[in-house]
Scaffold this active site. Structure first.
Site, PDB file in Angstrom:
ATOM      1  N   HIS A 183      39.836  41.820  48.733  1.00  0.00           N
ATOM      2  CA  HIS A 183      38.984  42.446  49.737  1.00  0.00           C
ATOM      3  C   HIS A 183      39.251  41.952  51.156  1.00  0.00           C
ATOM      4  CE1 HIS A 183      36.976  43.921  46.219  1.00  0.00           C
ATOM      5  NE2 HIS A 183      36.728  42.693  45.810  1.00  0.00           N
TER       6      HIS A 183
ATOM      7  N   ASP B 218      31.550  36.622  46.751  1.00  0.00           N
ATOM      8  CA  ASP B 218      32.751  37.147  46.100  1.00  0.00           C
ATOM      9  C   ASP B 218      33.934  37.032  47.055  1.00  0.00           C
ATOM     10  OD1 ASP B 218      34.766  38.465  44.802  1.00  0.00           O
ATOM     11  OD2 ASP B 218      33.548  40.190  44.221  1.00  0.00           O
TER      12      ASP B 218
END
Length: 285
Positions: free
Chosen positions: A193, A188
């Protein structure tokens, strides 16, 4: 309207092949905080290939491909800004223990589109099977801010009544400063993030931890604390992502024993136990 519910629901299922090795499993386990202390026999189950047992939540990253929450955004009828997308919840059903190495066929499709007024929720279901039969079924709930309001079905409530009484066990787990950077290597690569600028555009003060990293950390805590470290006892696992986690924070994981089920609530210690995972349950043998 950026989301065409009828078109998304009518889209043909997408089928593909994934494969993984013990190295992928080891990397995932490290990404959710395994290996502390490094020589602890209980941790070596997750970090040493000769003793390796696969935590069932590895299914959410197996094959290191596009995660379900992102895969839902490439379905016909769905055109949205990634900065408005949040992972709302995840459920996983295990049909048998996951092998440390394998190849599987996955089939994914949008099974529901809900109108929450200020947001839309997409439900992306993925089924995986290998030559021996079904392996797992998972569902990702994808929350898209600003895309509701077309008068569609609001959908069922996914909220459960909170567990009663004091928890049977409470543990704390530290999220390392580099946890998201390590976890993203399992597939991911959402810039939310890792990239401060993208995180700010999405409304966060800094990059946030992947919800599925918290999901994995929590399942590991339950397995290690209440299931004797036996990953094969997990039958199903579901959670609603109630809030974000910032790398460097501490998770407080509270657990209540039930009949074949452990109920769980997770909060961020440094922010007054702000809810992180809610409506969380691990079904087990």
């Amino acid at each position: 309207m950026p989301i065409d519910a009828a078109r998304a629901l009518a889209a043909a299922p997408r089928t593909g092949e994934i494969s993984w090795t013990a190295k992928d499993v080891l990397l995932y386990h490290l990404g959710i905080g395994a290996g502390i202390p490094a020589t602890d026999p209980g941790e070596l189950r997750y970090t040493l290939e000769t003793r390796l047992r696969v935590l069932p939540s590895f299914a959410t990253v197996a094959g290191a491909g596009v995660p379900g929450v992102i895969g839902a955004l490439s379905v016909p009828g769905v055109e949205v800004d990634l900065a408005n997308v949040l992972h709302g919840g995840q459920s996983l059903t295990l049909h048998r223990p996951l092998p440390a190495e394998g190849t599987a066929t996955t089939t994914g499709r949008i099974t529901a589109v809900y109108d929450k007024g200020q947001a839309a929720v997409l439900v992306m279901r993925t089924e995986a099977a290998d030559a021996d039969g079904p392996l797992w079924t998972d569902e990702a709930r994808v929350h898209v801010r600003g895309e509701g309001g077309w008068g569609g079905d609001r959908g069922p409530s996914v909220r459960r009544e909170a567990p009663a009484g004091e928890p049977d066990r409470t543990v704390e787990r530290t999220v390392r400063e580099d946890q998201a950077l390590l976890y993203r290597l399992s597939g991911d690569r959402n810039p939310l993030h890792a990239d401060p600028g993208f995180a700010a555009r999405a409304g966060f003060e800094r990059p946030v931890l992947h919800g599925l990293c918290t999901y994995g950390m929590t399942l590991k805590a339950v397995v290690d604390t209440l299931l004797g470290g036996d990953v094969t006892r997990v039958r199903a696992y579901a959670a609603r992502f109630a809030g974000v986690v910032y790398p460097g924070e501490t998770l407080r994981i509270r657990m209540w024993r039930g009949d074949g089920e452990v109920r769980v609530a997770v909060g961020a210690v440094e922010r007054g136990d702000a809810p992180v995972l809610a409506d969380t349950a691990v079904a087990h043998s």
